[in-house]
Design an enzyme around this catalytic site. Structure first.
Site, mmCIF file in Angstrom:
data_model
loop_
_atom_site.group_PDB
_atom_site.id
_atom_site.type_symbol
_atom_site.label_atom_id
_atom_site.label_comp_id
_atom_site.label_asym_id
_atom_site.label_seq_id
_atom_site.Cartn_x
_atom_site.Cartn_y
_atom_site.Cartn_z
ATOM 1 N N HIS A 1 -20.292 79.806 27.211
ATOM 2 C CA HIS A 1 -21.133 80.809 27.883
ATOM 3 C C HIS A 1 -22.616 80.425 27.998
ATOM 4 O O HIS A 1 -23.503 81.245 27.762
ATOM 5 C CB HIS A 1 -21.011 82.147 27.161
ATOM 6 N N GLU B 1 -13.229 88.519 33.903
ATOM 7 C CA GLU B 1 -14.368 87.643 34.201
ATOM 8 C C GLU B 1 -14.001 86.709 35.343
ATOM 9 O O GLU B 1 -13.322 85.714 35.132
ATOM 10 C CB GLU B 1 -14.721 86.794 32.975
ATOM 11 N N HIS C 1 -19.747 89.844 32.215
ATOM 12 C CA HIS C 1 -18.889 89.934 31.035
ATOM 13 C C HIS C 1 -18.722 91.382 30.556
ATOM 14 O O HIS C 1 -18.783 91.655 29.352
ATOM 15 C CB HIS C 1 -19.456 89.055 29.926
HETATM 16 C C1 GLA Z 1 -14.832 85.042 26.639
HETATM 17 C C2 GLA Z 1 -14.118 83.970 25.903
HETATM 18 C C3 GLA Z 1 -13.646 84.505 24.600
HETATM 19 C C4 GLA Z 1 -14.802 85.037 23.803
HETATM 20 C C5 GLA Z 1 -15.511 86.083 24.601
HETATM 21 C C6 GLA Z 1 -16.749 86.554 23.915
HETATM 22 O O1 GLA Z 1 -14.014 85.909 27.208
HETATM 23 O O2 GLA Z 1 -13.069 83.415 26.630
HETATM 24 O O3 GLA Z 1 -12.969 83.514 23.888
HETATM 25 O O4 GLA Z 1 -15.673 83.995 23.488
HETATM 26 O O5 GLA Z 1 -15.869 85.597 25.834
HETATM 27 O O6 GLA Z 1 -16.529 86.937 22.610
#
Ligand code: GLA
Length: 392
Positions: free
Chosen positions: A144, A356, A219
């Site tokens: 991220h 997402e 997100h």
């Molecule tokens: C995304 C990732 C997850 C986790 C979340 C945040 O969806 O794929 O594995 O890291 O973000 O906690």
């Protein structure tokens, strides 16, 4: 004669009275309309970060009274209030009630995530013969956007628009050359637009002055029950995807795209989440639930409807439309009851799910995946819509 006079007098009085009443009704109606259902944006001070930067909150309100709150810290969607079948308005996204909570380590609630959402294996990739090294903030991998991604910076307000049919706020952020290890000055904008059909459009744009990689998403964690103390396992989910991206134990793509057929990953017809997630499947075990990227069908069509979630108790429906090739469906597996929720409780495992929309994880190291490279002179542009409605 006197009687006739009196009669015409009282008729006049009656007419005047009726006119007054009609006027009053009109005025009342007008002011009511103004109060309740004028498309508008309200703005207020939200807080000051530890680095002394001011954060603003924008409240986008539509004619139906649905509203979305966005803060300039992390370009985060903090609230989406929408009605259930009975017209009861509830917040359907997970969020905190203070800036300090958003500044602490948290699972990206509502954030604009970048410069590269999802994982990059070993925090490394090469581009035009150069090797770039990123911070490893998720085991051996980069996740991220790194240690201080787009979710942790204060975005600049570029434009606020109020029109009779939509309201929007456009935020901008300049990610400097080599910030978090990524090459190129990346000028990014995200625009949140609330429409009268109860849809929220999220539109990203980015340009660079050096070849780089870009993969942006929102997100938000949804819980259509409107109460984050409920689990999401009673939601029905439908995803238009014939394939998904299997991952290894550190959630990095194995490189193949697997068919969803005869697996719990088949959401082409709506499935009750609670039923599907308990299946014995190696990939569900790895993710401790779903934490995978679905290969969305009909990518050549561009912007199209790709997924739906339905909560039968409230009647709320969420539809997702996007131009992206993939969508990470994440079932809040890492929420562990340690973070405080505004209702006094905590955010438990499976108290929210994310849709997402994005390019596939680790694409810069996966030559067979659609490219996430952006070159100078080109514009990165992508649009995702979250549309809310109700049904019996
Ligand atoms: C995304 C990732 C997850 C986790 C979340 C945040 O969806 O794929 O594995 O890291 O973000 O906690």
């Amino acid at each position: 004669m006197r009687l006739a006079k009196l009669n015409s007098f009282s008729i006049n009085i009656f007419i005047i009275l009726m006119l007054c009443l009609a006027c009053k009704k009109k005025i009342d109606h007008k002011s009511l309309k103004k109060q309740k259902s004028v498309m508008r944006i309200e703005k207020c001070y939200y807080g000051t970060t530890v680095d002394k930067e001011e954060v603003t909150l924008f409240k986008l309100i539509n004619e139906g009274g649905i509203y979305v709150e966005v803060i300039t810290f992390g370009g985060r969607v903090t609230t989406i209030k929408c009605p259930d079948l009975q017209g009861k308005m509830d917040n359907v996204v997970l969020g905190f009630d203070s800036l300090s909570q958003y500044e602490k380590k948290n699972p990206y609630f509502g954030a604009a995530v970048g410069r590269y959402v999802n994982r990059i294996a070993n925090g490394r990739f090469s581009l035009e013969g150069e090797v770039y090294t990123l911070a490893k903030n998720n085991g051996d991998n980069s996740l991220h956007g790194g240690l201080k991604g787009f979710d942790k910076v204060v975005w600049i307000v570029e434009e606020v628009k109020e029109t009779p049919s939509f309201v929007s706020v456009k935020l901008a952020y300049l990610s400097k050359d080599m910030e978090e290890g990524f090459p190129g000055n990346l000028q990014t904008t995200v625009t949140y637009t609330l429409n009268n059909d109860n849809s929220l459009n999220i539109h990203y744009e980015a340009i660079t002055d050096k070849t780089t990689i870009v993969n942006l998403t929102n997100h938000s964690y949804f819980n259509l029950s409107g109460d984050c103390s409920n689990s999401i396992l009673d939601h029905e989910v439908q995803i238009n995807a014939n394939k998904y991206v299997p991952v290894n134990k550190s959630l990095i793509p194995t490189g193949t795209l697997a068919s969803v057929e005869h697996t719990p990953f088949d959401f082409r017809a709506a499935q009750l989440l609670g039923d599907v997630i308990k299946n014995n499947h190696e990939q569900i075990e790895i993710g401790d639930g779903f934490d995978h990227c679905w290969v969305l069908n009909n990518v050549s069509k561009g912007y199209r409807s790709v997924a739906k979630a339905y909560h039968s108790l409230s009647g709320r429906v969420l539809e997702v439309l996007t131009d992206q090739p993939g969508m990470q469906f994440y079932t809040g597996n890492f929420l562990d009851g340690t973070l405080p929720a505004p209702n006094g409780g905590v955010f438990n495992k499976r108290s929210g799910f994310c849709f997402e929309t994005q390019h596939f994880p680790d694409a810069p190291n996966q030559p067979k995946f659609p490219s996430t490279t952006l070159v100078p002179g080109e514009k990165y542009r992508t649009k995702t819509t979250f549309k809310f409605s109700t049904k019996y």
